[in-house]
Design an enzyme around this catalytic site. Structure first.
Site, PDB file in Angstrom:
ATOM      1  N   CYS A   1       0.812  -1.222   0.000  1.00 51.55           N
ATOM      2  CA  CYS A   1       0.000   0.000   0.000  1.00 51.55           C
ATOM      3  C   CYS A   1       0.841   1.266   0.000  1.00 51.55           C
ATOM      4  CB  CYS A   1      -0.948  -0.003   1.199  1.00 51.55           C
ATOM      5  SG  CYS A   1      -2.159  -1.348   1.157  1.00 51.55           S
TER       6      CYS A   1
ATOM      7  N   HIS B   1      -3.373   7.222   2.419  1.00 52.10           N
ATOM      8  CA  HIS B   1      -3.743   5.927   1.847  1.00 52.10           C
ATOM      9  C   HIS B   1      -5.133   5.563   2.344  1.00 52.10           C
ATOM     10  CE1 HIS B   1      -3.947   1.756   0.849  1.00 52.10           C
ATOM     11  NE2 HIS B   1      -3.770   1.355   2.092  1.00 52.10           N
TER      12      HIS B   1
ATOM     13  N   ASN C   1     -10.279  -0.152  -0.414  1.00 54.94           N
ATOM     14  CA  ASN C   1      -8.815  -0.075  -0.404  1.00 54.94           C
ATOM     15  C   ASN C   1      -8.283  -0.695  -1.695  1.00 54.94           C
ATOM     16  OD1 ASN C   1      -6.064  -0.370   0.000  1.00 54.94           O
ATOM     17  ND2 ASN C   1      -6.236  -1.170   2.081  1.00 54.94           N
TER      18      ASN C   1
END
EC number: 2.3.1.180
Length: 332
Positions: free
Chosen positions: A120, A259, A289
């Protein structure tokens, strides 16, 4: 603020593109696979739905769409591209690099292209590498892609992961500017998080054997509580480090783009930094996500809010653990 050597240009973002698959997976859809509910998922994650790529498509297909979107919106000639860096944890195949496959699909040749896997945090890692290429003036036009087809690795029966993850791709175009661009980055990693966020199968340690029954080690596994704690602390610390070494305060930052892991993490980081909620951008509600794609997609979907000269802070946390923060001046 850190002074820039006059002879060394900034790497400025001059274009942004994105692509999200049309297929939606709602919270109600997930109720068919495990014990969960729309209310429970929204309360814990802030997510209402996520986008899912068709089974016959791959990460490179989304990246190509995102790049084409950028080229069209900003009237860019892709033949000018010198380098392409792709941040992804879900490459089309172990080799060649997905970046190479993207070039072939776009009909581009003689481009330096490679993949970066920092989970990520991958987009921030790739952005810093790309910025260095532009700053040293070895490359003039560099594409930075964040793209992941993570739904391929999600066990629909596992509610610790199936509620979170979706697919997508985002891209930025970097080129030299004497007026402003990427100003600083603080990026770190360690191996302490190996057991808390991982996909075991598919590498040299646990290769996939077609003669064996499918094992659940091919799916994404996460210890949510541990990841949450480390994510909030690490992202907050990274942002504060960048602020301190550039003699800035949080009040100087126009936009925080974290993020998009979980709305609760986004909110917790915002509170830790003491930045107003309306200056911490989020698009997780309808995308989930998307791993390395979250930050460029969030820029892409919120681009009308950004004004020339705005200071933007990016921050991310991912498997490894890996984490960091980046600061840039918006020049579009």
């Amino acid at each position: 603020m850190t002074e820039r050597i006059p002879s060394r240009p900034y790497a400025a973002i001059t274009g942004v593109g994105g692509y999200i698959p049309p297929n939606r997976r709602s919270n109600t859809d997930l109720e068919q696979f495990c014990e969960t509910s729309d209310e429970w998922i929204i309360k814990r994650t802030g997510i209402k739905e996520r986008r899912i790529l068709d089974e016959n498509l791959a990460t490179s297909d989304m990246a190509v769409k995102a790049i084409q979107d950028l080229a069209k919106q900003y009237n860019k000639d892709l033949r000018d591209v010198d380098a392409l860096i792709v941040a992804t944890s879900t490459p089309d195949m172990p080799m060649p690099a997905t970046a190479n496959i993207i070039l072939e699909k776009l009909g581009l040749t003689n481009v330096w292209a490679f993949d970066v896997n920092a989970a990520c945090s991958g987009f921030l890692y790739a952005l810093d590498m790309a910025s260095s290429l532009v700053e040293t003036q070895r490359y003039k036009n560099v594409l930075v892609v964040g793209a992941d087809n993570i739904s391929t690795y999600v066990d629909l029966k596992d509610r610790s992961t199936n509620i979170l993850f979706g697919d997508g791709a985002g891209v930025i175009w970097l080129e030299p500017s004497i007026e402003g661009g990427v100003m600083d980055a603080y990026l770190r990693s360690n191996g302490a998080g190996r057991e808390f966020l991982k996909i075991e199968a598919g590498g040299s340690l646990y290769p996939i054997d077609s003669n064996l029954p499918v094992n659940d080690n091919r799916f994404l596994k996460q210890d949510g509580k541990t990841v949450f704690k480390h994510a909030v602390q690490s992202m907050s610390d990274a942002c504060n480090t960048v602020l301190q070494r550039n003699n800035l305060k949080i009040e100087d930052i126009n936009w925080l783009i974290p993020h998009q892991a979980n709305q609760r993490i986004i909110d917790a980081v915002g509170r830790s930094l003491n930045i107003p909620e309306d200056r911490a951008l989020s698009n997780i509600e309808y995308l989930g996500n998307t791993i390395a794609a979250t930050i460029p997609l969030c820029i892409w979907q919120n681009i009308k809010k950004l004004n020339t000269g705005d200071l933007v802070m990016l921050t991310a946390f991912g498997a490894g653990f890996s984490w960091g923060a980046s600061l840039f001046k918006w020049m579009i």
